[in-house]
Write an enzyme that holds these catalytic residues in place. Structure first.
Site, PDB file in Angstrom:
ATOM      1  N   ASP A 260       0.883  -1.308  -0.080  1.00 52.86           N
ATOM      2  CA  ASP A 260       0.139   0.108   0.072  1.00 52.86           C
ATOM      3  C   ASP A 260       0.831   1.276   0.194  1.00 52.86           C
ATOM      4  O   ASP A 260       0.176   2.399  -0.005  1.00 52.86           O
ATOM      5  CB  ASP A 260      -1.042  -0.041   1.161  1.00 52.86           C
ATOM      6  CG  ASP A 260      -2.226  -0.852   1.071  1.00 52.86           C
ATOM      7  OD1 ASP A 260      -2.755  -0.893  -0.044  1.00 52.86           O
ATOM      8  OD2 ASP A 260      -2.521  -1.653   1.938  1.00 52.86           O
TER       9      ASP A 260
ATOM     10  N   ASP B 289      -7.133  -4.292  -5.523  1.00 51.61           N
ATOM     11  CA  ASP B 289      -6.621  -2.867  -4.754  1.00 51.61           C
ATOM     12  C   ASP B 289      -5.357  -2.473  -5.219  1.00 51.61           C
ATOM     13  O   ASP B 289      -5.163  -1.257  -5.414  1.00 51.61           O
ATOM     14  CB  ASP B 289      -6.848  -3.289  -3.184  1.00 51.61           C
ATOM     15  CG  ASP B 289      -7.798  -3.647  -2.555  1.00 51.61           C
ATOM     16  OD1 ASP B 289      -8.475  -4.658  -3.284  1.00 51.61           O
ATOM     17  OD2 ASP B 289      -8.334  -3.611  -1.552  1.00 51.61           O
TER      18      ASP B 289
HETATM   19  N1  GLY Z   1      -7.138  -1.706   0.283  1.00 51.70           N
HETATM   20  C1  GLY Z   1      -7.913  -2.221   1.453  1.00 51.70           C
HETATM   21  C2  GLY Z   1      -9.495  -1.860   1.266  1.00 51.70           C
HETATM   22  O1  GLY Z   1      -9.632  -1.161   0.248  1.00 51.70           O
HETATM   23  O2  GLY Z   1      -9.873  -1.991   2.254  1.00 51.70           O
END
Ligand code: GLY
Length: 400
Positions: A117, A182
């Site tokens: 992330d 994601d």
């Molecule tokens: N990337 C984690 C979420 O969207 O919860």
């Protein structure tokens, strides 16, 4: 010109002009009112933090308590990023100085290699900071973050590994190399890093990841699997699972929005129409979904049990609205902008938007973190607010 033709023609043009002008006025009033609200609400939020005398990073509000997070948490870039959008939307220097302070407070994230992330975290904070200030030092932060993210690239599979599998709940799932949809959101940082450094390896990793994701993450109807588990040895697919959705075969709403947004970015960065097509098809899959509610705020999963009584996920709507405003700049402007405008009207209604001083000083209510994990259910989330502000800014730019 004949008076018989001229007078009705003039009258019709006048009517059309006043309708268009009226729409523009009501739209700019909409933007103005929402910006005013956001600035008031976030002024309360930042005043609270400033009173504490230390830099805090608010994520959500649960059981009457604002939850603050550490820089290493995946959402740490959104609150600093919201400061930058407020600066852009209001022109008030106060937000620039807060943006600088909260952004620089998470600089250590540039060295984070334990999850994927870092793209979100550094892109939303330092990415916006660089765009709006031109501060040269931020370039190094972005390039360093891209280096850290690149350590998670697995060449045999051609993807960036999202999560480690040696600890936490992920260790219990039997995965070898999980990639979540994601992860498309982390590619923007890599494209930017290549532009800033001239090192094309970041760009190449982004392209490989985007292409593999087209190959494996999408079903025939362009809905998405949340988690694809790859073999590290030969890149074959071990599992197609969910983590935050209702079931392996369901469509988790936020994941679908991440996918749409991610491919819009890939098109912007490469000009390759296959990414534009992917974004459009992924959007159409939900735009025409039987379970898309009339107010266009998705249920937390398009296949959730208890629809129409299932919870909504406001974050998935805000992400989608922002992506659609950008998509509208590439083609079919009226259609995509129209959709985004409808989402924004709903989000700004009292059903989803908080009142000043309520909701832990967050802007939007009714988001869902992860129902399967029993975490952050029907609460405000800092990323719903971030994408709402980004969408407001994109709407304003489109209508200029
Ligand atoms: N990337 C984690 C979420 O969207 O919860």
């Amino acid at each position: 010109m004949n008076r018989k033709i001229f007078i009705p023609l003039f009258a019709s043009l006048l009517i059309i002009w006043s309708v268009v002008a009226g729409q523009k006025n009501s739209s700019s009033a909409f933007i103005k009112e929402n910006v005013k609200f956001a600035a008031e609400q976030y002024s309360l939020q930042t005043a609270l933090i400033e009173e504490m005398g230390e830099v805090k990073n608010p994520k959500t509000f649960i059981n009457g308590e604002i939850r603050y997070i550490r820089p290493q948490e995946w959402t740490s870039g959104f609150f600093p990023g919201s400061m930058w959008y407020l600066f852009e939307l209001t022109g008030d220097e106060k937000w620039k100085s807060l943006g600088t302070k909260y952004t620089e407070a998470i600089e250590e994230v540039k060295n984070l290699t334990s999850h994927h992330d870092v793209g979100f975290m550094i892109g939303c904070s330092f990415g916006n900071a660089l765009r709006l200030t031109g501060n040269e030092r931020y370039k190094d932060v972005i390039v360093q973050a891209a280096k850290s993210l690149s350590t998670r690239y697995r060449p045999n599979a051609g993807i960036i590994q999202s999560w480690n599998v040696t600890g936490g709940w992920q260790a219990e799932r039997g995965w070898e190399c999980p990639v979540i949809i994601d992860n498309m959101m982390n590619l923007e940082l890599l494209f930017e890093a290549t532009r800033l450094s001239g090192d094309s390896s970041f760009y190449d990793i982004a392209i490989s990841h985007a292409d593999k994701t087209i190959e494996h993450h999408f079903r025939d109807d362009y809905t998405t699997w949340h988690v694809i588990d790859y073999s590290l040895e030969d890149g074959s697919i071990r599992n197609k699972h969910t983590a935050q959705g209702f079931s392996h075969e369901s469509t988790w709403a936020r994941g679908q929005s991440w996918g749409i947004y991610g491919y819009v970015v890939c098109y912007r960065e490469t000009g390759d129409v296959k990414y534009l097509e992917q974004a459009k098809k992924a959007f159409e899959a939900v735009a025409s979904h039987i379970n898309m509610p009339e107010d266009k705020i998705p249920y937390w999963d398009y296949d959730a049990p208890n629809i129409p009584h299932a919870l909504r996920d406001v974050s998935s709507a805000a992400i989608m609205a922002s992506a659609l405003y950008e998509l509208a700049t590439y083609e079919n402007r009226e259609y995509y902008k129209g959709w985004a405008d409808e989402i924004m009207e709903s989000l700004a209604s009292p059903v989803y938007r908080a009142k000043v001083g309520e909701n832990g000083n967050f802007l939007l209510k009714h988001s869902v973190g992860s129902i399967p994990h029993g975490s952050e259910i029907d609460v405000p989330l800092n990323y719903a607010d971030y994408y709402f502000l980004e969408a407001l800014k994109r709407k304003r730019d489109l209508e200029k």
